[in-house]
Design a protein around this motif. Sequence first.
Motif, PDB file in Angstrom:
ATOM      1  N   TYR A  56       0.871  -1.173   0.000  1.00 38.32           N
ATOM      2  CA  TYR A  56       0.000   0.000   0.000  1.00 38.32           C
ATOM      3  C   TYR A  56       0.909   1.223   0.000  1.00 38.32           C
ATOM      4  CZ  TYR A  56      -3.925  -3.028   1.306  1.00 38.32           C
ATOM      5  OH  TYR A  56      -4.893  -4.002   1.335  1.00 38.32           O
ATOM      6  N   ALA A  57       0.796   2.040  -1.041  1.00 41.53           N
ATOM      7  CA  ALA A  57       1.696   3.173  -1.251  1.00 41.53           C
ATOM      8  C   ALA A  57       1.137   4.476  -0.692  1.00 41.53           C
ATOM      9  CB  ALA A  57       1.955   3.339  -2.750  1.00 41.53           C
TER      10      ALA A  57
ATOM     11  N   PHE B 189       0.837   6.945  -4.512  1.00 39.23           N
ATOM     12  CA  PHE B 189       0.789   5.935  -5.555  1.00 39.23           C
ATOM     13  C   PHE B 189       1.606   6.342  -6.778  1.00 39.23           C
ATOM     14  CE2 PHE B 189      -0.921   3.956  -9.336  1.00 39.23           C
ATOM     15  CZ  PHE B 189      -0.933   2.618  -8.976  1.00 39.23           C
ATOM     16  N   ASN B 190       1.416   7.563  -7.267  1.00 36.60           N
ATOM     17  CA  ASN B 190       2.118   7.999  -8.479  1.00 36.60           C
ATOM     18  C   ASN B 190       3.630   8.057  -8.281  1.00 36.60           C
ATOM     19  OD1 ASN B 190      -0.202   8.196 -10.074  1.00 36.60           O
ATOM     20  ND2 ASN B 190      -0.638  10.252  -9.297  1.00 36.60           N
TER      21      ASN B 190
ATOM     22  N   SER C 288       5.330   6.255  -6.135  1.00 32.74           N
ATOM     23  CA  SER C 288       5.785   4.867  -6.040  1.00 32.74           C
ATOM     24  C   SER C 288       5.807   4.196  -7.411  1.00 32.74           C
ATOM     25  CB  SER C 288       4.883   4.083  -5.093  1.00 32.74           C
ATOM     26  OG  SER C 288       5.014   4.582  -3.786  1.00 32.74           O
TER      27      SER C 288
ATOM     28  N   SER D  77      -3.241  -2.657 -14.806  1.00 29.26           N
ATOM     29  CA  SER D  77      -3.843  -1.887 -13.713  1.00 29.26           C
ATOM     30  C   SER D  77      -5.334  -2.158 -13.684  1.00 29.26           C
ATOM     31  CB  SER D  77      -3.633  -0.381 -13.910  1.00 29.26           C
ATOM     32  OG  SER D  77      -2.304  -0.013 -13.665  1.00 29.26           O
TER      33      SER D  77
ATOM     34  N   LEU E 238       1.023  -2.963  -6.427  1.00 23.28           N
ATOM     35  CA  LEU E 238       1.027  -1.633  -5.833  1.00 23.28           C
ATOM     36  C   LEU E 238      -0.401  -1.114  -5.771  1.00 23.28           C
ATOM     37  CD1 LEU E 238       3.101   0.510  -4.892  1.00 23.28           C
ATOM     38  CD2 LEU E 238       3.062   1.409  -7.214  1.00 23.28           C
TER      39      LEU E 238
ATOM     40  N   PRO F   8      -2.961   2.117  -3.772  1.00 24.24           N
ATOM     41  CA  PRO F   8      -2.935   3.321  -2.924  1.00 24.24           C
ATOM     42  C   PRO F   8      -3.309   2.992  -1.479  1.00 24.24           C
ATOM     43  CG  PRO F   8      -4.308   3.646  -4.890  1.00 24.24           C
ATOM     44  CD  PRO F   8      -3.970   2.198  -4.818  1.00 24.24           C
TER      45      PRO F   8
END
Length: 167
Positions: free
Chosen positions: A43-44, A47-48, A50, A65, A88, A90
């Motif tokens: 969980y990032a 997100f972008n 990562s 995705s 990955l 969010p």
Amino acid sequence: MRNLIGKFMLFAAGVGVGVFLMQPGAAQQNEVPALRLNHVGIYAKDFNESLRFYTQVMGFHEAFSIKDKDGNPTLTYLQITRDTFLELAPATAERPVGLSHVGIWPVDLAATVAALRQHGLTVNDPRTGSTKTSITNVMDPNGVRLELLDFLPGSLPRKAMDDWKQP
């Protein structure tokens, strides 16, 4: 971010060593069919950022995705090798930053579920997940979720593996 990456790499290395260097006799003694590490879920926080790090710095290929109705990614699979991925997603209030789960790919999902139940673990019957993969979960003694999966024909990870070309 570096601390998170260091923890992830240490954890992944430990899981990899345990799964791949396990003596064959130990697997037979425990009656759990052969297992392979398939992916690690994170969980990032951003997100972008990562996604950019893992694709542009680490060189992982974006395999696919899954997006919500507004077009925002709910998870992205980054392909490391033909059969290994980083998942990955969010982070949210319900999904704190850090390790989400470890994806384990049994040679025989049904036999693995049965063997784990014989060992007294609670394991639900597999269901079809958002990636069109047959999955179920079991918790390790540390509270880490192990996602047991099998790739159904037409599943997104199976397609990525079948389409894999060595970089």
